[in-house]
Scaffold this motif. Structure first.
Motif, PDB file in Angstrom:
ATOM      1  N   ALA A  78       4.562 -35.322  -2.334  1.00 20.89           N
ATOM      2  CA  ALA A  78       5.165 -35.772  -1.078  1.00 20.89           C
ATOM      3  C   ALA A  78       4.222 -36.649  -0.262  1.00 20.89           C
ATOM      4  CB  ALA A  78       5.613 -34.566  -0.249  1.00 20.89           C
ATOM      5  N   LEU A  79       2.980 -36.215  -0.078  1.00 25.82           N
ATOM      6  CA  LEU A  79       2.043 -37.008   0.713  1.00 25.82           C
ATOM      7  C   LEU A  79       1.680 -38.305  -0.015  1.00 25.82           C
ATOM      8  CD1 LEU A  79      -0.346 -34.304   2.225  1.00 25.82           C
ATOM      9  CD2 LEU A  79       1.692 -35.350   3.222  1.00 25.82           C
ATOM     10  N   SER A  80       1.592 -38.235  -1.339  1.00 27.41           N
ATOM     11  CA  SER A  80       1.295 -39.450  -2.111  1.00 27.41           C
ATOM     12  C   SER A  80       2.413 -40.466  -1.974  1.00 27.41           C
ATOM     13  CB  SER A  80       1.088 -39.091  -3.592  1.00 27.41           C
ATOM     14  OG  SER A  80       0.008 -38.201  -3.751  1.00 27.41           O
ATOM     15  N   ASP A  81       3.650 -40.005  -1.988  1.00 25.98           N
ATOM     16  CA  ASP A  81       4.786 -40.916  -1.815  1.00 25.98           C
ATOM     17  C   ASP A  81       4.804 -41.518  -0.418  1.00 25.98           C
ATOM     18  OD1 ASP A  81       5.994 -40.857  -4.346  1.00 25.98           O
ATOM     19  OD2 ASP A  81       6.887 -38.921  -3.943  1.00 25.98           O
ATOM     20  N   ALA A  82       4.395 -40.739   0.586  1.00 24.04           N
ATOM     21  CA  ALA A  82       4.331 -41.265   1.948  1.00 24.04           C
ATOM     22  C   ALA A  82       3.304 -42.399   2.033  1.00 24.04           C
ATOM     23  CB  ALA A  82       3.966 -40.150   2.920  1.00 24.04           C
ATOM     24  N   LEU A  83       2.164 -42.232   1.376  1.00 24.94           N
ATOM     25  CA  LEU A  83       1.157 -43.287   1.346  1.00 24.94           C
ATOM     26  C   LEU A  83       1.684 -44.531   0.630  1.00 24.94           C
ATOM     27  CD1 LEU A  83      -2.061 -41.212   0.491  1.00 24.94           C
ATOM     28  CD2 LEU A  83      -1.469 -42.238   2.692  1.00 24.94           C
TER      29      LEU A  83
END
Length: 470
Positions: A78-83
Motif C-alpha cells: 500500500a505505501l509503495s503504491d502511494a509513492l
C-alpha cells in the motif's frame, strides 16, 4: 451455486463481447489496434491502469500474504503504491514529452530511437519477456489453483488455464487495446466490488477489527509486528520492494504505454490520483481477509485457505461472484501483459502496416501459449513471485529514465542496465548468491545503480551544458 455461476459468467462474458464489438473497426491501422487511438480519458485510464496493476496476486496473494507474514504486507504494497502515484505525475509528463518528440510505437522502439541503438530496444524487450511471461503465468496459476480446488470434478486442472487464455485471445485479437481498456474497466469495478463484499464479511466473521486483532495477538503476536513471524519484512526488503513497485511504470511496458495513450497530460495526472485511491480501496479488504485466515486457518495450505475464505464460508451468490471476480482480475492482467509483449515486438519492426499487424497478432498467440505452459510449473507463492517480476524488470530502469530525461542520453546507461539485468537473472539461477552480507541482492543493486546512474546522468548533463555554452 451452479445457477449463480452461470448467471454471473453469462453477464460478464456478454459485457466482454459488447466491449469487443464496440472496439472493432474494419478500417483500423496497426496504430489504432495497438494504441486505441491514443484518446483514453481519465476514468477509463485509471480503471485500465488499476485493473492491470491489481490482479489475481492482489485478490488471492495478498490475503495469504497477510495471513502468513502479518501487517508488514500493508507497508510492502500500500505505501509503495502511494509513492508510485507521486512518481507517476513526473514520469507521465517527461515520457509524453519525449514520445511527442521521438514518436512512440512502444518502449523498445522508443529506446531504439532515443539511443540510436537497436540493442537498447532489444534489452527492453528481453527484460519484458523474461519477467512478464512468469508474472502472467502467476495469475493463471493462481486462478487455476482456486478453481480446481473449488470444483475438483468439473474440469481438468489445465483446462481452467486454457479457458482463460482463450477468452483473452478472442477479444484482444478482435478489438485490440481499446477492447482491453473497456474490459479492464469492467473487471476493475467487479474486482473492487467483490473484494469489499468478501472483506467485510470476513471482518464480521472475525468479530470485528478490534476483536480480530486481539485473537491474532493471542495466537501469533508476531503477525502484528515487524519483521513478521518469518522475518520477511526487514528494512532492506521493504525499501527494495518499494523501489521495484515505484519503478513499475518505467520498467513494465503495459503501464508505460497506458501513460502515452491517455488523452492529455491533465488526464494522466487525474488518473494518477485515482490510482492512489483505488490502491488503498482494493488492498484494505485483503487485510481483513488475511486477518480472518490468521484466526481460522493459520496452518492451512494456500489453496485450502483461499477456497474456504473466498468460497465455502461465503453466501452462495457472493461465492459465485467471487469466482467471476477472480477470473476477471486474472484476465485483466493477463491480457494487458501479453498484449504489451506483442506491442514491444511490433515497435521493433520496420515492415508494412499490414505485415506488422499480422506479426503482432501471431506473436500475441505465441506468447499466450508460452504462458500457458509456464503456468503449470509455477509455485503457490503468488506475491513473492510477483515481487521478483517487479524487481527483475526494474533493472532496466536506468536506460528508460535516461531516454526520457535526455535528448541524446548517455549510452553507458545501456550497458549499466544490461549488467544489472544479467546479475539479477544470475541470482535467480543460483549462479551468484541472492543475499550478500545479510542484505538482499536487489537492495544492494539498487544502491549501486542509484549512485552510478546519478553520476552518469550528472556528468552527461554537465558535458551537454558545456558543449551548448561553447
Amino acid at each position: 451455486m451452479i445457477g449463480w455461476l452461470i448467471f454471473f459468467f453469462t453477464l460478464f462474458l456478454a459485457m466482454l463481447g459488447y466491449a469487443s464489438y464496440r472496439s472493432y473497426n474494419k478500417e483500423r491501422t496497426s496504430d489504432d489496434f495497438i494504441f486505441a487511438g491514443s484518446n483514453i480519458g481519465t476514468i477509463l485510464g485509471f480503471l485500465t491502469f488499476s485493473a492491470a496493476l491489481f490482479s489475481a496476486f492482489t485478490f488471492m496473494g495478498m490475503p495469504d500474504f497477510f495471513r502468513t507474514h502479518g501487517v508488514g504486507a500493508w507497508i510492502f504494497l500500500a505505501l509503495s503504491d502511494a509513492l508510485m502515484v507521486f512518481f507517476l505525475i513526473w514520469f507521465g509528463y517527461a515520457l509524453r514529452k519525449r514520445a511527442t518528440i521521438n514518436g512512440y510505437k512502444g518502449v523498445a522502439g522508443l529506446m531504439k530511437s532515443c539511443y540510436k541503438n537497436s540493442f537498447a530496444g532489444y534489452l527492453v524487450f528481453a527484460s519484458a519477456f523474461l519477467f512478464l511471461i512468469p508474472y502472467v503465468a502467476i495469475q493463471i496459476r493462481g486462478i487455476s489453483i482456486f478453481l480446481d480446488a473449488a470444483f475438483p470434478d468439473m474440469l481438468p486442472y489445465w483446462s481452467w488455464s486454457a479457458l482463460l487464455v482463450f477468452i483473452m485471445l478472442i477479444y484482444s485479437e478482435i478489438g485490440g487495446l481499446k477492447a482491453i481498456v473497456y474490459s479492464d474497466a469492467i473487471q476493475g469495478v467487479i474486482m473492487l466490488t467483490v473484494i469489499w463484499i468478501i472483506g467485510v464479511t470476513c471482518l464480521q466473521m472475525s468479530g470485528g477489527l478490534e476483536s480480530g486483532l486481539a485473537k491474532v495477538s493471542e495466537t501469533n503476536a508476531d503477525l502484528l509486528t515487524l519483521p513478521g513471524p518469518k522475518g520477511l519484512f526487514t528494512s532492506p526488503f521493504l525499501i527494495a520492494s518499494a523501489i521495484a513497485i515505484v519503478l513499475i511504470p518505467v520498467s513494465q511496458p503495459q503501464f508505460t504505454t497506458r501513460l502515452v495513450v491517455m488523452k492529455s497530460l491533465k488526464s494522466v495526472h487525474r488518473m494518477a490520483y485515482a490510482v492512489g485511491i483505488f490502491a488503498i480501496l482494493v488492498i484494505l479488504p485483503t487485510a481483513f481477509i488475511g486477518l480472518y485466515g490468521a484466526i481460522k486457518y493459520p496452518d492451512a495450505s494456500t489453496a485450502d485457505f483461499l477456497t474456504n475464505a473466498l468460497l465455502f464460508d461465503q453466501a452462495v451468490p457472493v461465492a459465485a461472484l467471487a469466482v467471476v471476480g477472480l477470473f476477471a482480475a486474472c484476465l485483466s492482467t493477463t491480457n494487458a501483459q501479453i498484449f504489451a509483449l506483442g506491442t514491444e515486438l511490433r515497435s521493433m519492426l520496420s515492415g508494412s502496416d499490414k505485415s506488422n499487424m499480422r506479426i503482432t497478432k501471431i506473436s500475441i498467440l505465441v506468447f499466450s501459449l508460452i504462458v500457458l505452459v509456464f503456468s503449470t510449473y509455477m509455485s503457490d507463492e503468488l506475491v513473492l513471485l510477483a515481487r521478483v517480476s517487479f524487481a527483475g524488470t526494474s533493472m532496466i530502469a536506468p536506460v528508460v529514465l535516461g531516454a526520457v530525461m535526455f535528448k541524446n542520453p548517455p549510452k553507458e546507461l545501456i550497458w549499466l542496465s544490461s549488467l544489472a539485468l544479467i546479475t539479477f537473472v544470475s541470482s535467480l539461477l543460483g549462479i551468484i548468491p541472492s543475499v550478500i552480507a545479510g542484505y538482499p541482492l536487489d537492495f544492494l543493486m539498487y544502491c549501486v545503480l542509484f549512485v552510478i546512474t546519478l553520476i552518469l546522468m550528472l556528468r552527461h548533463h554537465l558535458a551537454q551544458k558545456t558543449t551548448h555554452e561553447a
